[in-house]
Scaffold this active site. Structure first.
Site, PDB file in Angstrom:
ATOM      1  N   ALA A  96       8.725   1.940   5.109  1.00 16.72           N
ATOM      2  CA  ALA A  96       9.686   2.385   6.124  1.00 16.72           C
ATOM      3  C   ALA A  96       9.322   1.794   7.490  1.00 16.72           C
ATOM      4  O   ALA A  96       8.171   1.403   7.707  1.00 16.72           O
ATOM      5  CB  ALA A  96       9.681   3.908   6.191  1.00 16.72           C
ATOM      6  N   GLU A 140       9.447  19.267  -6.606  1.00 15.82           N
ATOM      7  CA  GLU A 140       8.337  18.507  -7.197  1.00 15.82           C
ATOM      8  C   GLU A 140       7.413  19.421  -7.992  1.00 15.82           C
ATOM      9  O   GLU A 140       6.901  19.029  -9.039  1.00 15.82           O
ATOM     10  CB  GLU A 140       7.544  17.775  -6.105  1.00 15.82           C
ATOM     11  CG  GLU A 140       8.333  16.688  -5.378  1.00 15.82           C
ATOM     12  CD  GLU A 140       8.925  15.638  -6.302  1.00 15.82           C
ATOM     13  OE1 GLU A 140       8.317  15.329  -7.339  1.00 15.82           O
ATOM     14  OE2 GLU A 140      10.024  15.134  -5.982  1.00 15.82           O
ATOM     15  N   GLY A 167       8.000   1.342  11.086  1.00 11.93           N
ATOM     16  CA  GLY A 167       6.991   2.043  11.873  1.00 11.93           C
ATOM     17  C   GLY A 167       5.781   2.512  11.093  1.00 11.93           C
ATOM     18  O   GLY A 167       4.913   3.179  11.624  1.00 11.93           O
ATOM     19  N   ASP A 175      16.923  11.719 -10.765  1.00  5.99           N
ATOM     20  CA  ASP A 175      16.463  12.406 -11.975  1.00  5.99           C
ATOM     21  C   ASP A 175      17.603  12.492 -12.988  1.00  5.99           C
ATOM     22  O   ASP A 175      17.427  12.200 -14.174  1.00  5.99           O
ATOM     23  CB  ASP A 175      16.014  13.830 -11.640  1.00  5.99           C
ATOM     24  CG  ASP A 175      14.817  13.846 -10.713  1.00  5.99           C
ATOM     25  OD1 ASP A 175      14.104  12.833 -10.665  1.00  5.99           O
ATOM     26  OD2 ASP A 175      14.611  14.870 -10.042  1.00  5.99           O
ATOM     27  N   LYS A 227       3.395  -2.058   9.089  1.00  2.00           N
ATOM     28  CA  LYS A 227       3.361  -3.295   8.301  1.00  2.00           C
ATOM     29  C   LYS A 227       2.924  -4.480   9.165  1.00  2.00           C
ATOM     30  O   LYS A 227       2.057  -5.257   8.775  1.00  2.00           O
ATOM     31  CB  LYS A 227       4.748  -3.573   7.697  1.00  2.00           C
ATOM     32  CG  LYS A 227       5.225  -2.481   6.770  1.00  2.00           C
ATOM     33  CD  LYS A 227       6.579  -2.789   6.169  1.00  2.00           C
ATOM     34  CE  LYS A 227       7.696  -2.784   7.200  1.00  2.00           C
ATOM     35  NZ  LYS A 227       7.905  -1.475   7.828  1.00  2.00           N
ATOM     36  N   THR A 228       3.545  -4.610  10.327  1.00  2.00           N
ATOM     37  CA  THR A 228       3.190  -5.715  11.214  1.00  2.00           C
ATOM     38  C   THR A 228       1.734  -5.597  11.637  1.00  2.00           C
ATOM     39  O   THR A 228       0.983  -6.573  11.643  1.00  2.00           O
ATOM     40  CB  THR A 228       4.109  -5.701  12.450  1.00  2.00           C
ATOM     41  OG1 THR A 228       5.459  -5.638  12.015  1.00  2.00           O
ATOM     42  CG2 THR A 228       3.907  -6.931  13.287  1.00  2.00           C
TER      43      THR A 228
HETATM   44  P1  ADP Z   1       6.345  -1.783  11.123  1.00  2.00           P
HETATM   45  O1  ADP Z   1       6.060  -3.236  11.254  1.00  2.00           O
HETATM   46  O2  ADP Z   1       5.986  -1.212   9.790  1.00  2.00           O
HETATM   47  O3  ADP Z   1       7.725  -1.392  11.530  1.00  2.00           O
HETATM   48  P2  ADP Z   1       4.449  -1.654  13.260  1.00  2.00           P
HETATM   49  O4  ADP Z   1       3.269  -2.297  12.628  1.00  2.00           O
HETATM   50  O5  ADP Z   1       5.264  -2.510  14.144  1.00  2.00           O
HETATM   51  O6  ADP Z   1       5.385  -1.007  12.143  1.00  2.00           O
HETATM   52  O7  ADP Z   1       3.971  -0.340  14.025  1.00  2.00           O
HETATM   53  C1  ADP Z   1       4.276  -0.101  15.352  1.00  2.00           C
HETATM   54  C2  ADP Z   1       3.127   0.541  16.060  1.00  2.00           C
HETATM   55  O8  ADP Z   1       2.869   1.844  15.549  1.00  2.00           O
HETATM   56  C3  ADP Z   1       1.833  -0.209  15.876  1.00  2.00           C
HETATM   57  O9  ADP Z   1       1.678  -1.191  16.833  1.00  2.00           O
HETATM   58  C4  ADP Z   1       0.776   0.879  16.024  1.00  2.00           C
HETATM   59  O10 ADP Z   1       0.501   1.115  17.373  1.00  2.00           O
HETATM   60  C5  ADP Z   1       1.476   2.091  15.460  1.00  2.00           C
HETATM   61  N1  ADP Z   1       1.122   2.280  14.048  1.00  2.00           N
HETATM   62  C6  ADP Z   1       1.974   2.199  13.001  1.00  2.00           C
HETATM   63  N2  ADP Z   1       1.343   2.453  11.848  1.00  2.00           N
HETATM   64  C7  ADP Z   1       0.057   2.682  12.147  1.00  2.00           C
HETATM   65  C8  ADP Z   1      -1.095   3.003  11.363  1.00  2.00           C
HETATM   66  N3  ADP Z   1      -1.033   3.124  10.034  1.00  2.00           N
HETATM   67  N4  ADP Z   1      -2.257   3.170  12.010  1.00  2.00           N
HETATM   68  C9  ADP Z   1      -2.328   3.060  13.343  1.00  2.00           C
HETATM   69  N5  ADP Z   1      -1.294   2.754  14.131  1.00  2.00           N
HETATM   70  C10 ADP Z   1      -0.094   2.586  13.561  1.00  2.00           C
HETATM   71 ZN    ZN Z   2      12.998  14.921  -8.921  1.00  2.00          ZN
HETATM   72 MG    MG Z   3       7.297  -4.646  12.016  1.00  4.17          MG
END
Ligand code: ADP
Ligand code: ZN
Ligand code: MG
Length: 604
Positions: free
Chosen positions: A200, A422, A202, A498, A205-206
């Site tokens: 999802a 669940e 945030g 389901d 992933k980046t």
């Molecule tokens: P996505 O690429 O999945 O949309 P981002 O990597 O851009 O998410 O996340 C945005 C910001 O949120 C990151 O720069 C970081 O500050 C914070 N963040 C998101 N996930 C984490 C995590 N698992 N641990 C620490 N910080 C996180």
């Molecule tokens: Zn179910």
């Molecule tokens: Mg991203």
């Protein structure tokens, strides 16, 4: 568009306007300004007195020279009036005269120049738009990837990422490979070429991709899928080629394509014919991915939050063949993420991050980072020395309000429904004899559709399934729905998947496996031709009558109904265990096998 370019365009338009004015002005001066404008009546007087010379007549005006004496001559111009007598009179007086085209010399020039100028202006404008971000039109094919090793990525490490330990673990192998490619070569181990991060928005992933580069200490080429898709056909493909050739020169390194879905949507038939730009770019990406060896030390990482719309070709072996799920963090994960982000913030002693984590179910890393930031801002505005629980609470409310607008948050009521749903799956799975063991139950939303999940692991490899196993599996699938009915007296949309799977199984039991007494041993459907399945799925021909079809439907319904009642009995019997399991789930969000067994023992 930035200010500078704006100004430039205004200036060039200004030049064009000035040039046009000049031309008009010159024409006026040369043609009109040097002759005197006289009324037609005056012209006729001069004509009568025989004072005219060199008259030229155009459809709109009459020009010529008035001769007062040898030395006193004057050019004139007058508007032409509809006068049928004019030619006769001119001849009478013996005046030399000629006809003239309406357009003056300048008029002619103008009728050519003006359109040319306009075309030039439009061309100029478009060129500027196309070359924004680069020094000129010749640069469009060059990759926009930030090729100078991303300094930020270098500083990022796994320590900056929390709450997604499983994904981290999976990526560790990639880090090891990038650190010492030679070690892997010697062992002959197969290294993934492409790793796709799925999760999802945030969830980090980046951040995770950067951390991999930082951990391995390799250059990080970061580009977003949408940056490939450009106005010019062929430019995106050129960009991909350029990106890969540059990366190969810097190996070992990571190419990270963020928002892969913008580029990698399923290719379809183009009604206009031919390939569109995005398709060409995607094809080029596939070609490049196939065309190089992992041993070159380039790892391609991608990220998407919509894996279901990706072109299947992207996920084939040798491309993005390894998928790493980046889940939403659970309670402990959220606490760890909060800890990371509050490192640079001064927290009051009384602040307990565990409590905050408990109040933020379903939130992702970006949301949590947002909360800490918001709270710090609030504290600063209030002139406090440290961030207290007060500010954090308020920050949570603000972020929740924002998320509610985007419909990304689970309400406490929904959480309860998911927990019971669940718990129902898990309880029935554990009660029935012919089912797989419950490995983990979670109400942390996963992906886009599923709000919670119960993972069952098979105890042995399976090639065949017996009728009783299928029946028990059906019961487990229906258990979520049945529980909702019993506890809430109402049902939710959460059971859609389901029910779909249960219906498929029941239908297969009747139509393919001969497991329903009433319909006998006849196979009503063949396995689908493997060459026709997959990407180009086609429905098979029906080989039975409408009457049989109705009977099949009835049988399927009967099986599902009977299973429903059986499941209901089980859950009613174990109501107490169900309640305590649901309660535990609401508290902890994730319950693993150990805890589950403990709870079952207590209940007995
Ligand atoms: P996505 O690429 O999945 O949309 P981002 O990597 O851009 O998410 O996340 C945005 C910001 O949120 C990151 O720069 C970081 O500050 C914070 N963040 C998101 N996930 C984490 C995590 N698992 N641990 C620490 N910080 C996180
Ligand atoms: Zn179910
Ligand atoms: Mg991203």
């Amino acid at each position: 568009m930035n200010d500078d370019q704006h100004k430039k365009r205004q200036i060039s338009l200004g030049y064009i306007a000035i040039a046009l004015l000049l031309i008009f002005g010159l024409q006026f001066l040369f043609v009109r300004g040097m002759s005197r404008d006289i009324p037609y009546s005056e012209f006729k007087q001069y004509l009568d007195q025989g004072m005219l010379r060199d008259v030229s007549v155009s459809p709109t005006d009459i020009r010529g020279v008035i001769v007062r004496s040898e030395t006193e001559q004057e050019a004139f111009v007058t508007n032409r009036v509809d006068d049928p007598e004019l030619v006769r009179q001119l001849e009478e007086k013996g005046v030399r005269f000629s006809g003239r085209q309406a357009n003056s010399f300048f008029g002619t020039i103008l009728s050519w120049v003006l359109p040319l100028l306009i075309i030039f202006a439009i061309w100029n404008f478009t060129m500027r738009r196309m070359s924004i971000g680069g020094p000129g039109i010749l640069n469009v094919g060059q990759s926009k990837a930030r090729l100078v090793a991303d300094e930020e990525a270098k500083k990022t490490s796994f320590r900056d990422v929390a709450g997604i330990d499983e994904a981290k673990e999976e990526l560790n192998e990639v880090v090891e490979f990038l650190k010492t490619p030679s070690k892997f070569e010697e062992l002959g181990g197969r290294i993934p070429k492409g790793v796709l991060l799925v999760g999802a928005p945030g969830t980090g992933k980046t951040l995770l991709a950067k951390a991999v580069a930082g951990e391995a200490g390799v250059p990080f080429f970061h580009i977003s899928g949408s940056e490939f898709v450009e106005m010019f056909v062929g430019v995106g493909a050129a960009r991909v080629r350029d990106l890969f050739s540059q990366a190969k020169g810097k190996a070992p390194c990571i190419i990270f394509i963020d928002e892969l879905d913008a580029l990698g949507k399923v290719r379809g038939f183009n009604p206009i014919g031919g390939h569109d730009e995005r398709e060409q770019t995607l094809n080029q990406l596939l070609v490049e991915m196939d065309g190089f060896d992992t041993r070159a030390g380039v790892i391609i990482m991608g990220a998407t939050n919509r894996p279901e719309i990706l072109d299947p070709a992207l996920l084939r072996p040798g491309r993005f063949d390894r998928q790493v799920v980046v889940d939403r963090p659970d309670l402990n994960g959220r606490e760890a993420i909060l800890k990371i982000h509050s490192q640079s913030v001064k927290l009051a002693k009384e602040v307990d991050l565990k409590v905050i984590a408990g109040r933020t179910p379903g939130m992702v890393g970006a949301d949590l980072a947002n909360i800490v930031n918001e709270a710090a801002l609030l504290a600063a505005r209030r002139g406090k020395k440290s961030v207290t629980m007060n500010e954090l609470d308020e920050a949570i409310d603000r972020v929740i309000a924002g998320l509610e607008k985007k419909k990304r948050l689970i309400s406490p009521k929904e959480k309860k429904i998911v927990a019971y749903h669940e718990a129902g799956h898990a309880l029935v799975a554990e009660t029935l004899p012919n089912t797989d063991v419950v490995h983990k139950i979670s109400i942390v939303p996963r992906g886009i559709a599923a709000l919670g999940y119960t993972i069952q692991l098979p105890t042995e490899d399976r090639y065949l399934m017996t009728k009783s196993e299928l029946e028990d599996r059906l019961a487990v699938l229906l258990a979520g729905r049945v529980t909702e009915e019993l506890i809430f007296g109402d049902v939710s949309t959460g059971a859609q998947n389901d029910l779909m799977r249960a219906t498929d199984i029941a239908r297969a039991m009747v139509k393919e496996y001969g497991m329903s007494g009433k319909m006998g041993l006849m196979a009503y459907e063949r396995p689908r031709n493997p060459f026709l399945t997959g990407d180009n799925w086609m429905p098979t021909e029906k080989e039975y009558s409408e009457k049989i079809a109705a009977e099949i439907d009835e049988e399927v319904k009967r099986i599902l109904d009977e299973t429903h009642d059986k499941t209901q009995k089980i859950i009613e019997e174990k109501r107490e265990t169900l309640d305590s399991l649901a309660k535990l789930l609401m508290e902890k969000e994730v319950v693993d096998r150990e805890e589950f067994k403990k709870l079952l023992k207590l209940a007995v």
